[in-house]
Design a protein around this motif. Structure first.
Motif, PDB file in Angstrom:
ATOM      1  N   GLY A 196       0.790  -1.226   0.000  1.00 53.55           N
ATOM      2  CA  GLY A 196       0.000   0.000   0.000  1.00 53.55           C
ATOM      3  C   GLY A 196       0.820   1.273   0.000  1.00 53.55           C
ATOM      4  N   SER A 197       2.125   1.155   0.209  1.00 51.18           N
ATOM      5  CA  SER A 197       2.998   2.332   0.158  1.00 51.18           C
ATOM      6  C   SER A 197       3.964   2.266  -1.020  1.00 51.18           C
ATOM      7  CB  SER A 197       3.793   2.461   1.464  1.00 51.18           C
ATOM      8  OG  SER A 197       4.590   1.307   1.684  1.00 51.18           O
ATOM      9  N   SER A 241      -3.726  -1.406  -1.774  1.00 48.56           N
ATOM     10  CA  SER A 241      -3.278  -2.062  -0.542  1.00 48.56           C
ATOM     11  C   SER A 241      -3.797  -3.487  -0.422  1.00 48.56           C
ATOM     12  CB  SER A 241      -3.719  -1.241   0.674  1.00 48.56           C
ATOM     13  OG  SER A 241      -5.129  -1.073   0.677  1.00 48.56           O
ATOM     14  N   ASP A 242      -4.858  -3.825  -1.173  1.00 48.53           N
ATOM     15  CA  ASP A 242      -5.399  -5.182  -1.090  1.00 48.53           C
ATOM     16  C   ASP A 242      -4.818  -6.110  -2.156  1.00 48.53           C
ATOM     17  OD1 ASP A 242      -6.589  -3.987  -3.264  1.00 48.53           O
ATOM     18  OD2 ASP A 242      -8.623  -4.675  -2.799  1.00 48.53           O
TER      19      ASP A 242
END
Length: 556
Positions: free
Chosen positions: A454-455, A524-525
């Motif tokens: 997610g980053s 992020s998923d």
């Protein structure tokens, strides 16, 4: 005894450049102390290079002294006023070619420098020998050729070898890759060499083997640094190449090759520096020439302008040494015409749309030398030379069809690819310490831990991208395609390359914010496993390109 000369040799002009003005007199100028150059533009049917019986004069051909433009009469005759330092040159009309020397350099101009370059200046590289009085008849031969309205042009800028070894890099990369080209001709937009003007002859012999005419303008590294001002700063260039600015027609297009490097003289040199300062400026005399030559050019036909310093640049938009201060005058002269201008100098790749309605396309070209031939070196011992905005070193192909055109970037040493995809997942990946400790794959690729997904940014450098380019990311698993965001930032790949190879990098080279980087944050998923990312690009001309990468995500 009369003196007659057919110009198949050198020529140039270096008038002191004045500040631009919109209200200029374009009437023929007759300065004090001027003399009259006269002669004939003729069709060289005999192939002798000098007018013979049966070689007819050509009416309506433009001839210039670098300011005034006259047309030949029904017999092919012209008359122009010239002063010391002026050049008389023919503007090659469509359907004809000018003489070429043994290295395929066009020979179309005559320098009027009666006493030669002043020897008391102590130039390191030879300037002009005395030309003496004007020939009684200064003639220009032209040969008739077929010129279709659709053709290609090779666009080089900043080959810029600083040594014999780097000149071999030019030979073994860009020049080797264009051997066998079907292009009509080539153009180099300055910085032919890097200050060492003794490299010109070898460079010319190499580029001559491409087998097509090759036109040049000078850059800031093609100057005689000992010159006191702009007027004498192109003496070696003029001796080798001829006129420092000029025009020619090809097919249905007009090409203006302009010199916008205004040297401010050796007196402006910083302590310890070999040369003085310069600025980007056309000057009043050159802009008057442009206005005069455009007067007879049909408004619906394409105008292509080549120069060294950009009109404007993303990298340093307020720096007069990296932009052209009187660009608005040129843009006003081009208003209402289909036009393209190309430049180099900044070793970046950029697209700008200028003028009141944004219709003038200004393209800053990729440098042949990339990051000034910075390392690392490939297995052949040639510098990889990635540009500081992340584009591989290379050149462009201009394709013209009537008034329409496209350009295409070609990497000089890499496979034909339009973009580079990386993963920016580690916050400290750009620090020099990490860059030296890990490979680029470890820092800018996968696998990436699921906690970092997610980053993580997926970063795409579209090498020849610009404000009209559109980039879309599509991930598998039924996810919808998402538009990527154009973001002005350094390319993480070239940042890593420079950090890991400081010992082979030129001291002044560093990664700079790029105008053609697109970014999208990974969802992020995006779970553990192996995923495919497809990047689809519509470039500045609406052409589609596609590349993909595999992303591995590992569990905790």
């Amino acid at each position: 005894m009369t003196r007659r000369a057919a110009v198949s040799g050198l020529g140039a002009m270096a008038a002191t450049l004045a500040a631009p003005a919109f209200a200029r007199s374009t009437a023929p100028d007759r300065p004090e102390g001027s003399v009259t150059a006269s002669g004939v533009v003729f069709e060289d049917r005999s192939g002798a290079g000098r007018r013979q019986i049966g070689d007819p004069g050509l009416p309506g051909v433009a001839v210039s002294n670098g300011r005034d433009v006259v047309r030949t009469d029904e017999s092919g005759r012209y008359r122009l006023a010239v002063t010391d330092g002026d050049t008389v040159f023919v503007v090659k009309p469509s359907g004809y070619r000018v003489p070429l020397d043994a290295t395929n350099l066009p020979r179309f101009s005559y320098i009027h420098r009666p006493d030669g370059t002043p020897t008391e200046l102590g130039f390191r590289y030879p300037g002009l020998a005395p030309t003496g009085a004007l020939p009684e008849s200064l003639d220009f031969p032209l040969r008739r050729v077929d010129e279709p309205s659709a053709f290609d042009v090779l666009l080089f800028t900043d080959p810029q070898p600083a040594s014999e070894a780097e000149l071999a890099f030019v030979r073994d990369t860009a020049l080797t890759s264009v051997l066998g080209t079907s292009a009509a001709f080539g153009m180099t937009m300055g910085d032919i060499v890097s200050d060492d003007l003794s490299l010109y002859p070898r460079y010319n012999r190499m580029i001559g083997r491409v087998g097509i005419p090759w036109w040049h303008v000078g850059g800031n590294h093609d100057l005689n640094f000992e010159a006191p001002d702009a007027d004498l700063s192109r003496e070696t260039f003029k001796r080798v190449y001829g006129a420092p600015y000029y025009a020619f027609e090809h097919g249905q297009a007009l090409f203006l090759m302009l010199d916008n490097v205004r040297y401010l003289g050796i007196g402006t040199a910083a302590p310890g520096a070999r040369g003085g300062r310069y600025e980007g400026r056309f000057g009043d005399r050159q802009l008057t020439f442009v206005e005069n030559i455009l007067r007879d050019w049909p408004k619906d036909r394409l105008v292509v302008i080549g120069m060294h310093i950009p009109l404007i640049t993303d990298w340093a938009p307020a720096d007069p040494a990296n932009t052209t201060v009187d660009r608005d005058v040129l843009l006003a002269l081009l208003a209402g015409r289909p036009s393209l201008s190309v430049a180099g100098h900044t070793h970046t790749t950029e697209h700008h749309y200028l003028g009141g309605d944004g219709t003038h396309h200004h393209h800053v070209l990729t440098a042949v030398s990339g990051s000034w031939w910075s390392g690392p070196y490939d297995r052949r011992g040639i510098a990889c030379a990635d540009s500081r905005d992340g584009t591989p070193n290379g050149y462009h192909v201009l394709s013209i069809d009537g008034a329409g055109y496209t350009t295409r970037f070609v990497a000089a040493s890499e496979p034909d690819r339009a973009m580079r995809i990386t993963l920016d997942s580690q916050y400290n990946a750009r620090t020099p310490e990490l860059a030296r400790a890990y490979t680029v794959e470890r820092l800018l690729g996968s696998p990436i831990p699921v906690e970092a997904v997610g980053s993580t940014d997926l970063v795409v450098n579209v090498f020849d991208g610009g404000p009209r380019t559109r980039v879309t990311l599509r991930l598998g698993g039924g996810r919808a395609a998402v538009p990527m965001l154009r973001k002005r930032q350094p390319d993480p790949f070239v940042t890593q390359v420079f950090a890991r190879n400081a010992d082979t990098k030129k001291l002044w080279v560093s990664a700079i914010p790029s105008s053609h980087v697109w970014v999208a944050r990974l969802p992020s998923d995006l779970g553990t496993g192996t995923h495919r990312a497809d990047v689809e690009v519509l470039d500045e001309y609406g052409r589609a390109r596609h590349e993909a990468m595999i992303i591995e995500v590992t569990g905790a």
